[in-house]
Design a protein around this motif. Sequence first.
Motif, PDB file in Angstrom:
ATOM      1  N   ARG A  39       0.864  -1.178   0.000  1.00 35.54           N
ATOM      2  CA  ARG A  39       0.000   0.000   0.000  1.00 35.54           C
ATOM      3  C   ARG A  39       0.900   1.227   0.000  1.00 35.54           C
ATOM      4  O   ARG A  39       2.068   1.153   0.401  1.00 35.54           O
ATOM      5  N   GLU A  40       0.375   2.341  -0.438  1.00 36.41           N
ATOM      6  CA  GLU A  40       1.196   3.556  -0.599  1.00 36.41           C
ATOM      7  C   GLU A  40       1.791   4.036   0.712  1.00 36.41           C
ATOM      8  O   GLU A  40       2.887   4.579   0.734  1.00 36.41           O
ATOM      9  N   ASP A  41       1.091   3.853   1.822  1.00 36.53           N
ATOM     10  CA  ASP A  41       1.589   4.340   3.109  1.00 36.53           C
ATOM     11  C   ASP A  41       2.250   3.239   3.943  1.00 36.53           C
ATOM     12  O   ASP A  41       2.293   3.321   5.166  1.00 36.53           O
ATOM     13  N   CYS A  42       2.796   2.227   3.291  1.00 34.87           N
ATOM     14  CA  CYS A  42       3.461   1.132   4.001  1.00 34.87           C
ATOM     15  C   CYS A  42       4.582   1.688   4.877  1.00 34.87           C
ATOM     16  O   CYS A  42       5.422   2.466   4.426  1.00 34.87           O
ATOM     17  N   LYS A  43       4.590   1.278   6.150  1.00 40.29           N
ATOM     18  CA  LYS A  43       5.589   1.767   7.109  1.00 40.29           C
ATOM     19  C   LYS A  43       6.845   0.905   7.147  1.00 40.29           C
ATOM     20  O   LYS A  43       7.829   1.278   7.752  1.00 40.29           O
ATOM     21  N   GLY A  44       6.787  -0.270   6.540  1.00 40.78           N
ATOM     22  CA  GLY A  44       7.963  -1.134   6.480  1.00 40.78           C
ATOM     23  C   GLY A  44       8.212  -1.898   7.765  1.00 40.78           C
ATOM     24  O   GLY A  44       7.324  -2.071   8.598  1.00 40.78           O
ATOM     25  N   LEU A  45       9.456  -2.337   7.910  1.00 38.60           N
ATOM     26  CA  LEU A  45       9.868  -3.135   9.066  1.00 38.60           C
ATOM     27  C   LEU A  45      10.742  -2.306  10.006  1.00 38.60           C
ATOM     28  O   LEU A  45      11.481  -1.423   9.556  1.00 38.60           O
ATOM     29  N   CYS A  46      10.669  -2.600  11.280  1.00 32.07           N
ATOM     30  CA  CYS A  46      11.547  -1.948  12.246  1.00 32.07           C
ATOM     31  C   CYS A  46      12.981  -2.381  11.948  1.00 32.07           C
ATOM     32  O   CYS A  46      13.250  -3.586  11.809  1.00 32.07           O
ATOM     33  N   PRO A  47      13.901  -1.448  11.825  1.00 27.97           N
ATOM     34  CA  PRO A  47      15.281  -1.819  11.527  1.00 27.97           C
ATOM     35  C   PRO A  47      15.983  -2.557  12.665  1.00 27.97           C
ATOM     36  O   PRO A  47      16.995  -3.215  12.462  1.00 27.97           O
ATOM     37  N   ASN A  48      15.422  -2.491  13.883  1.00 26.74           N
ATOM     38  CA  ASN A  48      16.040  -3.170  15.034  1.00 26.74           C
ATOM     39  C   ASN A  48      15.499  -4.570  15.243  1.00 26.74           C
ATOM     40  O   ASN A  48      16.256  -5.534  15.294  1.00 26.74           O
ATOM     41  N   CYS A  49      14.178  -4.684  15.356  1.00 27.51           N
ATOM     42  CA  CYS A  49      13.609  -5.993  15.688  1.00 27.51           C
ATOM     43  C   CYS A  49      12.950  -6.694  14.505  1.00 27.51           C
ATOM     44  O   CYS A  49      12.628  -7.868  14.587  1.00 27.51           O
ATOM     45  N   GLY A  50      12.708  -5.961  13.407  1.00 31.07           N
ATOM     46  CA  GLY A  50      12.106  -6.561  12.220  1.00 31.07           C
ATOM     47  C   GLY A  50      10.595  -6.669  12.249  1.00 31.07           C
ATOM     48  O   GLY A  50      10.006  -7.270  11.361  1.00 31.07           O
ATOM     49  N   ALA A  51       9.959  -6.065  13.254  1.00 31.65           N
ATOM     50  CA  ALA A  51       8.499  -6.114  13.336  1.00 31.65           C
ATOM     51  C   ALA A  51       7.882  -5.316  12.192  1.00 31.65           C
ATOM     52  O   ALA A  51       8.411  -4.282  11.778  1.00 31.65           O
TER      53      ALA A  51
END
Length: 144
Positions: free
Chosen positions: A120-132
């Motif tokens: 989706r256009e507003d995808c927040k991605g993954l946390c760079p630390n834990c990968g959530a």
Amino acid sequence: MIIDLNAIKRAGKTQTSFFFEYDADLELSLPNAELLSPVKVQGEVFLTGENSAETEGEITFTVSGECTRCLAPAEKIFTVGFAEAFGTDDGYPVVNGKIDLTKAVDDIIITNTPVAFLCREDCKGLCPNCGANLNDGECKCNNK
């Protein structure tokens, strides 16, 4: 996707509409993504000379793959307009009074497939630390 220009001339026309569905065998530059079948092509062909024509219309295709930000499965439908010349020095060839739209359509799909495929256009991605997956909510990291 062959269009017989001679048949259009014999019918006394200078233009006609077309609709095709076909299974494109293309390798996309997106990792872990594929083009789903069928690809739909609709438009019009206009005779522009003794052995030349122009086409215009829309191509609808579906890409299935992995979101490049969050890695979730995603599927998107794309609709792309096109206008292509056939039988001119800068266009696609006319062979025996016929045009084959396949190469032109394949080229248009390749050039209109995005370099980043998002769920989706507003995808927040993954946390760079834990990968959530941050689309599912805040993670437990203290990365303020």
